[in-house]
Motif scaffolding. Structure first.
Motif, PDB file in Angstrom:
ATOM      1  N   GLU A 195      50.249  51.910  28.642  1.00 38.18           N
ATOM      2  CA  GLU A 195      48.971  50.448  28.220  1.00 38.18           C
ATOM      3  C   GLU A 195      47.694  50.826  28.782  1.00 38.18           C
ATOM      4  O   GLU A 195      48.545  51.166  29.855  1.00 38.18           O
ATOM      5  CB  GLU A 195      49.422  49.146  28.328  1.00 38.18           C
ATOM      6  CG  GLU A 195      50.864  48.883  27.479  1.00 38.18           C
ATOM      7  CD  GLU A 195      51.077  47.291  27.984  1.00 38.18           C
ATOM      8  OE1 GLU A 195      50.271  46.584  28.761  1.00 38.18           O
ATOM      9  OE2 GLU A 195      52.095  46.954  27.811  1.00 38.18           O
ATOM     10  N   ASP A 196      46.898  50.596  28.206  1.00 37.81           N
ATOM     11  CA  ASP A 196      45.704  50.578  28.767  1.00 37.81           C
ATOM     12  C   ASP A 196      45.625  49.661  29.665  1.00 37.81           C
ATOM     13  O   ASP A 196      45.692  49.211  29.546  1.00 37.81           O
ATOM     14  CB  ASP A 196      44.242  50.958  27.810  1.00 37.81           C
ATOM     15  CG  ASP A 196      44.570  52.601  26.672  1.00 37.81           C
ATOM     16  OD1 ASP A 196      45.244  53.386  26.716  1.00 37.81           O
ATOM     17  OD2 ASP A 196      44.242  52.103  25.594  1.00 37.81           O
ATOM     18  N   GLY A 197      44.625  49.980  30.821  1.00 41.58           N
ATOM     19  CA  GLY A 197      43.925  49.349  31.567  1.00 41.58           C
ATOM     20  C   GLY A 197      45.446  48.875  32.150  1.00 41.58           C
ATOM     21  O   GLY A 197      45.763  48.049  33.459  1.00 41.58           O
ATOM     22  N   ARG A 198      46.436  49.361  32.601  1.00 46.53           N
ATOM     23  CA  ARG A 198      47.825  48.816  33.538  1.00 46.53           C
ATOM     24  C   ARG A 198      48.315  50.349  34.543  1.00 46.53           C
ATOM     25  O   ARG A 198      47.841  51.408  33.694  1.00 46.53           O
ATOM     26  CB  ARG A 198      49.093  49.350  32.602  1.00 46.53           C
ATOM     27  CG  ARG A 198      49.963  48.201  33.660  1.00 46.53           C
ATOM     28  CD  ARG A 198      50.494  47.305  32.335  1.00 46.53           C
ATOM     29  NE  ARG A 198      52.461  46.662  32.979  1.00 46.53           N
ATOM     30  CZ  ARG A 198      53.153  46.279  32.690  1.00 46.53           C
ATOM     31  NH1 ARG A 198      53.577  46.010  31.539  1.00 46.53           N
ATOM     32  NH2 ARG A 198      53.483  45.487  32.946  1.00 46.53           N
ATOM     33  N   LYS A 220      44.861  42.131  37.482  1.00 52.38           N
ATOM     34  CA  LYS A 220      43.901  42.124  36.949  1.00 52.38           C
ATOM     35  C   LYS A 220      42.493  43.415  37.100  1.00 52.38           C
ATOM     36  O   LYS A 220      41.895  43.113  36.313  1.00 52.38           O
ATOM     37  CB  LYS A 220      42.612  40.950  37.563  1.00 52.38           C
ATOM     38  CG  LYS A 220      43.850  39.445  37.105  1.00 52.38           C
ATOM     39  CD  LYS A 220      43.271  38.388  38.165  1.00 52.38           C
ATOM     40  CE  LYS A 220      43.513  36.914  37.553  1.00 52.38           C
ATOM     41  NZ  LYS A 220      42.618  35.502  38.180  1.00 52.38           N
ATOM     42  N   GLN A 221      43.703  44.287  38.386  1.00 58.33           N
ATOM     43  CA  GLN A 221      42.612  45.704  38.149  1.00 58.33           C
ATOM     44  C   GLN A 221      42.856  46.578  36.778  1.00 58.33           C
ATOM     45  O   GLN A 221      44.319  46.938  37.036  1.00 58.33           O
ATOM     46  CB  GLN A 221      43.041  46.720  39.929  1.00 58.33           C
ATOM     47  CG  GLN A 221      42.312  45.493  41.087  1.00 58.33           C
ATOM     48  CD  GLN A 221      42.434  46.175  41.787  1.00 58.33           C
ATOM     49  OE1 GLN A 221      42.380  47.361  41.761  1.00 58.33           O
ATOM     50  NE2 GLN A 221      43.279  44.875  42.567  1.00 58.33           N
ATOM     51  N   THR A 222      42.356  46.637  36.034  1.00 54.14           N
ATOM     52  CA  THR A 222      42.656  47.134  34.637  1.00 54.14           C
ATOM     53  C   THR A 222      41.608  48.298  34.991  1.00 54.14           C
ATOM     54  O   THR A 222      41.910  49.478  34.224  1.00 54.14           O
ATOM     55  CB  THR A 222      41.663  46.623  33.555  1.00 54.14           C
ATOM     56  OG1 THR A 222      40.205  46.680  33.681  1.00 54.14           O
ATOM     57  CG2 THR A 222      42.752  45.028  32.950  1.00 54.14           C
ATOM     58  N   ALA A 223      40.669  48.620  36.242  1.00 57.76           N
ATOM     59  CA  ALA A 223      40.544  50.289  36.609  1.00 57.76           C
ATOM     60  C   ALA A 223      40.777  50.295  37.333  1.00 57.76           C
ATOM     61  O   ALA A 223      40.838  48.956  38.856  1.00 57.76           O
ATOM     62  CB  ALA A 223      39.131  50.495  35.488  1.00 57.76           C
ATOM     63  N   SER A 224      40.223  51.461  38.540  1.00 58.68           N
ATOM     64  CA  SER A 224      40.210  51.883  39.610  1.00 58.68           C
ATOM     65  C   SER A 224      39.285  51.802  40.015  1.00 58.68           C
ATOM     66  O   SER A 224      37.979  51.936  39.849  1.00 58.68           O
ATOM     67  CB  SER A 224      41.217  52.977  39.676  1.00 58.68           C
ATOM     68  OG  SER A 224      40.746  53.723  41.063  1.00 58.68           O
ATOM     69  N   ILE A 225      39.384  50.577  41.433  1.00 52.14           N
ATOM     70  CA  ILE A 225      37.982  50.202  41.543  1.00 52.14           C
ATOM     71  C   ILE A 225      37.880  51.419  43.267  1.00 52.14           C
ATOM     72  O   ILE A 225      38.672  51.433  43.737  1.00 52.14           O
ATOM     73  CB  ILE A 225      38.233  49.056  42.422  1.00 52.14           C
ATOM     74  CG1 ILE A 225      38.652  47.785  41.578  1.00 52.14           C
ATOM     75  CG2 ILE A 225      36.789  48.048  43.320  1.00 52.14           C
ATOM     76  CD1 ILE A 225      38.536  45.945  41.756  1.00 52.14           C
TER      77      ILE A 225
END
Length: 912
Positions: free
Chosen positions: A577-580, A636-641
């Protein structure tokens, strides 16, 4: 005697010499005579004879013979030709005749651009030799007589695409030509004669059918002719072969599209025999096939040309086999099948053959090869049990292979069933629980319907004391509670109608693999997948295992096995899944328990984090504001911060920011802020840009010590201002008092204020008897025609005065003012006393004087102030008729006061 003989021989020799000379002289004479006969006076007598001119359509054919006199010419002749159309030369040509050709019939062809019907054609001919020419000999074609109707030539012409064609229109006597045209073409018109006009076309495209050339007169009469534009034969690439060793089959490329009109359709012949299917590019004939090369010739013709194609071949080396017949399975096993077939051509039984068997299982195709003389059977191996296949066969000659034959029809075959293949098993250890999982068997692995699974486990030290359980076919995992301090061996098998599969075994290590000290590194996905690579591990003996599962949520893990000779792989999964965020682990497969080598963490594809992600709080410290937030949950982190940025903006619109590269940070501080209202926005920095924007508005309050300082400064400033004001007021009190409360000037009276009774009349003022019980007569002074004498004291400056509710305001006199009449104050007239007019009313709080204008009657009467004595003038009232007036004084620049008809009431001191 001897001498006589010699003399006789000499005489004979002399005679022979004379004879030879005479012969030469005769030949020379004859040559000169022939030369004189062939050319006389510069005209060559050798020329053409028996000249004929014919035509075929637009082609002229000229034939002639040489004059007999030309036979003496030994080095050849040249014939010069000239073509005339409508008696105008249009073409010149020549024909060279070699000495060997002299005396034979000669011919010459030329194609005119104009049909012979359109204009008279003629040809002139003469011979040339040694710069001398014979007379012109002209032949003419018979021209067409003037037609009775409009005629267009040529008719029904077949023309080649790319050529130029000229059509002519002949208009009969009494009619006038208007135009010629062809729909779809642009032509050039030319006038040949008064009644003949020509149209030249450039044929750029092939005609679908017949095209019409239209000729029109000025009266609208039309006539026409048709033509078709096409191509000469363009066939190519002739190849001949045999299929049954009893006939020849030839194939070629037909080239351009075949014409539909029968008149222009191509005709084919193979070795002189017509080909029925020639327009399809193929032709067959029965021949005797032997082991020898032969030439095969194909002839193609149409009205525009003729073409011959050639091929040289030994047909025994060009055998194109027909398809096998009656393909079927003779034996069917779980993993192999025997096929058989037959041939319709008996001569194939003597050929050395190679055959291909195409095996299709619906998803893939495989091809097997078999060899043999007259081959009619093959065995297909490595098949899947309980599986459907489609099979077909084709063959070719093994020796002198030409091409593969035709495929046979396809036949469907299902293999027999077998036991399930060994399962693909993996495990995941969490604390004291171990999840044993196996992949769902594919259809080509189950080999029949699965009944259930059997799982057994035991300590590696106590293999004989094993536990086991059956798992239904709908489940593909089992959770076991095992002792972490012990090593276990777990075995899983599947059971179907044919029996149990081979066991799949996995070793559970003593220590939890998840508690290993292997560090986790970052990985980024690409194109919906992860690419992994790792160094070779000396512990690996049976390859590598890579597993993965989401970092948060239910960890439904997946895995794949990599061969020992590979240290890289690309992971695809339909469950990605995208964002996981996913956790990937790499293990070395050993004879014992697997060994963890590496861990990776990342996203298959990062997505933008939703807005308003942060829960913001702030804290002010002096001129700094610290904005903090709670840690962002992984779900809730669908991208690497990679960090955070704090933007802040005041009312002026200026934007500032502070940032951090720490992805674990939970606060940022903005310093050196002014006392104002700020908007703070926190955003996360990711590979896809800034996202998760969340804002908060903050009103900055001044610090406590700053408030105290401002209060003290304000109080000090107020005290200083009050002190300075008091000092200034004290030092200038007299001036302030004089300005605020000016002294009340006292009236200044001259000694002759009152004149004799003869000159003045005093009238009593009316009093309101209802308020006062005593009445005092106030004199009314009138100065008649005598200017008053101003009295100015030594210490008294000239001024005018006016009365206001707040006192007197003294002002220097600038110009003459109207005289004022000042009545007495506080008195009312007695009954019967007349009133008098005054100019204006001026209230005075000290004296309560009322001054009235002349045009007004006194409507109210002033009251006597408390404590104000009543003045008794002691005068008697004069007659009302007696009055006096003053004349206006001329204004003087330095005159201080001008007053006319003034009444002044003076307060009198009370007696002590």
């Amino acid at each position: 005697m001897l001498f006589s003989h010699l003399l006789a021989d000499a005489h004979c020799l002399s005679l022979q010499m004379r004879m030879i000379m005479i012969s030469w002289l005769l030949l020379l004479s004859l040559f000169r005579q022939s030369t004189q006969d062939g050319q006389g006076d510069g005209v060559l007598r050798c020329g053409p004879q028996n000249v004929t001119l014919a035509h075929n359509d637009q082609t002229l054919l000229l034939k002639w013979e040489d004059d007999p006199s030309c036979s003496v010419i030994r080095d050849g002749l040249v014939y010069e030709l000239q073509v005339l159309i409508a008696d105008k030369p249009v073409h010149n040509g020549e024909v060279v005749v070699t000495p060997a050709q002299i005396g034979s019939t000669h011919s010459w062809k030329w194609t005119s651009h104009l049909p012979s019907q359109c204009a008279r054609h003629s040809v002139r001919l003469r011979s040339q030799y040694n710069n001398q020419s014979s007379p012109w000999l002209q032949k003419m074609l018979p021209g067409m007589q003037s037609p009775a109707e409009i005629s267009v030539f040529p008719k029904d012409k077949i023309l080649e695409v790319g050529s130029r064609a000229t059509f002519c229109c002949i208009v009969p006597e009494g009619k006038s030509f208007r135009r010629m045209y062809v729909n779809g073409y642009k032509g050039i018109e030319k006038k040949i004669s008064e009644h003949v006009h020509a149209l030249t076309l450039h044929l750029e495209q092939q005609s679908e059918n017949w095209s019409d050339v239209i000729c029109e007169t000025t009266k609208g009469e039309i006539s026409g002719a048709s033509f078709h534009a096409g191509y000469p034969p363009g066939d190519s690439d002739l190849q001949c072969e045999t299929r049954d060793l009893e006939s020849v089959d030839c194939f070629w490329n037909v080239g351009r599209k075949m014409e539909e009109l029968a008149i222009v359709r191509r005709k084919y012949q193979l070795h002189g025999s017509p080909c029925i299917s020639g327009h399809l590019g193929k032709c067959s004939q029965k021949v005797e096939v032997d082991a020898a090369e032969r030439n095969w010739t194909l002839t193609v013709t149409n009205p525009l040309g003729k073409l011959e194609l050639h091929d040289r071949a030994d047909l025994t080396k060009r055998v194109h086999m027909v398809a096998p017949d009656k393909v079927a399975a003779s034996t069917v096993n779980p993993r192999n099948i025997s096929l058989k077939w037959s041939w319709t051509v008996q001569k194939y039984s003597n050929l050395n053959l190679t055959c291909q068997v195409d095996v299709s299982d619906g998803d893939s195709n495989t091809t097997t090869k078999n060899f043999g003389v007259g081959l009619t059977a093959a065995v297909i191996k490595d098949l899947i049990p309980h599986w459907d296949y489609d099979m077909r066969v084709r063959c070719g000659t093994a020796q002198h292979f030409w091409k593969w034959g035709d495929w046979s029809r396809s036949v469907k075959i299902r293999t027999k069933g077998d036991v399930q293949d060994a399962l693909d098993v993996w495990m995941k250890v969490k604390e004291d629980q171990t999840v044993i999982s196996w992949k769902v068997p594919l259809t080509n692995q189950s080999h029949g319907e699965i009944f259930d699974y059997k799982v057994s486990w035991a300590k590696t030290k106590e293999k004989n004391q094993s536990n086991q359980t059956n798992v239904s076919r709908s489940n593909h995992s089992l959770t076991l509670t095992l002792d972490p301090s012990e090593e276990y061996m777990v075995t899983v098998t599947a059971r179907n109608i044919n029996g149990s599969s081979s066991p799949s075994t996995i070793i559970i290590p003593r220590h939890n693999l998840d508690k290993s000290e292997v560090k986790t590194s970052w990985i980024s996905g690409s194109n919906g997948s992860f690419f992994l690579s790792w160094p070779v591990s000396p512990n690996a003996s049976c390859g590598y295992i890579v597993d993965w599962c989401p970092v948060f949520g239910n960890c439904t893990f997946e895995w794949m096995k990599v061969p020992l000779n590979r240290t890289h792989t690309t992971i695809f999964s339909k469950n990605f899944e995208d964002g996981r965020r996913y956790l990937l682990s790499i293990y070395a497969c050993t004879e014992g328990a697997p060994v963890l080598l590496q861990r990776r963490e990342g996203y298959v594809r990062e997505t933008k984090i939703e807005a308003k992600l942060f829960k913001l709080k702030y804290k002010q410290e002096d001129s700094a504001v610290e904005v903090s937030w709670e840690p962002i949950p992984l779900e809730k982190q669908t991208a690497s911060i990679h960090g955070y940025i704090l933007y802040y903006q005041d009312k002026s619109g200026d934007v500032f920011n502070v940032s951090t590269d720490d992805p674990e940070a939970t606060s940022l501080t903005a310093k050196n802020l002014n006392i104002s209202t700020y908007t703070f926005t926190v955003t996360a920095l990711t590979a896809g840009g800034l996202c998760g924007n969340t804002s908060i508005n903050v009103i900055l309050n001044p610090p406590a010590d700053q408030i105290i300082m401002l209060t003290l400064i304000s109080l000090g400033a107020v005290f200083l201002i009050l002190s300075v004001s008091i000092i200034i007021c004290y030092r200038h009190w007299a001036c302030i008092k004089d300005k605020v409360y000016p002294p009340i000037p006292k009236p200044v009276l001259t000694e002759n204020w009152l004149t004799s009774p003869d000159e003045h009349t005093v009238r009593p003022l009316p009093f309101d008897q209802s308020h006062y019980s005593e009445v005092l007569d106030v004199p009314e002074l009138h100065d008649k025609f005598r200017p008053p004498q101003p009295v100015v004291g030594q210490d008294y400056m000239p001024f005018t005065f006016s009365q206001t509710p707040k006192g007197y305001y003294n002002k220097p006199l600038k110009k003459l003012q109207p005289c004022l009449t000042l009545p007495t104050t506080g008195l009312t007239s007695q009954p019967g006393l007349p009133s008098f007019p005054i100019n204006d009313v001026f209230p005075n709080p000290s004296y309560n004087l009322i001054v009235q204008g002349e045009d007004q009657q006194s409507q109210s009467h002033p009251e006597i102030q408390d404590g104000m004595p009543i003045i008794d003038s002691g005068y008697q009232a004069q007659s009302p008729e007696e009055s006096f007036s003053t004349a206006e004084l001329e204004e003087e620049p330095d005159s201080p006061i001008s007053c006319v008809s003034t009444y002044i009431l003076l307060p009198q001191k009370t007696s002590k």
